[in-house]
Motif scaffolding. Sequence first.
Motif, PDB file in Angstrom:
ATOM      1  N   THR A 177       0.825  -1.208   0.000  1.00 53.94           N
ATOM      2  CA  THR A 177       0.000   0.000   0.000  1.00 53.94           C
ATOM      3  C   THR A 177       0.859   1.257   0.000  1.00 53.94           C
ATOM      4  N   PHE A 224     -10.529  -7.794  -3.085  1.00 52.01           N
ATOM      5  CA  PHE A 224     -11.296  -7.126  -2.040  1.00 52.01           C
ATOM      6  C   PHE A 224     -12.095  -8.171  -1.284  1.00 52.01           C
ATOM      7  N   ARG A 225     -12.069  -8.055   0.024  1.00 52.34           N
ATOM      8  CA  ARG A 225     -12.862  -8.994   0.813  1.00 52.34           C
ATOM      9  C   ARG A 225     -13.641  -8.233   1.883  1.00 52.34           C
ATOM     10  N   ASN A 226     -14.784  -8.793   2.229  1.00 54.77           N
ATOM     11  CA  ASN A 226     -15.547  -8.308   3.368  1.00 54.77           C
ATOM     12  C   ASN A 226     -16.315  -9.487   3.958  1.00 54.77           C
ATOM     13  N   ASN A 280      -8.422  -0.241   4.680  1.00 56.20           N
ATOM     14  CA  ASN A 280      -7.803  -1.375   5.358  1.00 56.20           C
ATOM     15  C   ASN A 280      -7.715  -1.187   6.872  1.00 56.20           C
ATOM     16  N   HIS A 307     -11.484  -4.991   3.058  1.00 57.40           N
ATOM     17  CA  HIS A 307     -10.024  -4.948   2.986  1.00 57.40           C
ATOM     18  C   HIS A 307      -9.594  -5.149   1.540  1.00 57.40           C
ATOM     19  N   GLU A 349      -6.344  -5.806  -1.192  1.00 59.61           N
ATOM     20  CA  GLU A 349      -4.957  -6.112  -1.530  1.00 59.61           C
ATOM     21  C   GLU A 349      -4.800  -5.753  -2.992  1.00 59.61           C
ATOM     22  N   ARG A 405     -15.911  -5.034   7.631  1.00 59.02           N
ATOM     23  CA  ARG A 405     -14.454  -5.214   7.617  1.00 59.02           C
ATOM     24  C   ARG A 405     -13.866  -5.384   6.215  1.00 59.02           C
ATOM     25  N   GLU A 420     -14.104 -12.949  -0.634  1.00 58.29           N
ATOM     26  CA  GLU A 420     -13.072 -12.280  -1.434  1.00 58.29           C
ATOM     27  C   GLU A 420     -13.389 -12.376  -2.914  1.00 58.29           C
ATOM     28  N   GLY A 460     -10.112   0.299   8.502  1.00 59.55           N
ATOM     29  CA  GLY A 460     -11.484   0.412   8.993  1.00 59.55           C
ATOM     30  C   GLY A 460     -11.803   1.810   9.470  1.00 59.55           C
TER      31      GLY A 460
END
Length: 107
Positions: free
Chosen positions: A5, A78-80, A21, A61, A63, A59, A85, A23
């Motif tokens: 990042t 991207f995941r939540n 990332n 996030h 990458e 949440r 993901e 939050g």
Amino acid sequence: MAIATAKLTDPTVRAAVIAINAGDRQAFVDLLTPDATMSDDGSDRDLQDWIDREIFTVRGHMEVRSEADGGRALVADFRNETWGEMRTAWRFTVEHGRIGRFETGQA
């Protein structure tokens, strides 16, 4: 392989990814212009509702896998907690150091 990042090219986009990332909803909102807009999979959405539902209450996030257009176009995993993901594309319109619009969707 993910891009660190801290190495993202555009400073505003980098700050947005850091806020996501971490939050940190307020830090993310502070990066937006007052009239910022967004779309998800080609459909405009209510920005405040979307960021809460898709990022900050579940949440979210990112990458980042690749960047283009001076760091304003990203492909990221991207995941939540809602969707798990997925590979996503993000395009940011940055005006005077603030995000006026972003578009996201499956990549």
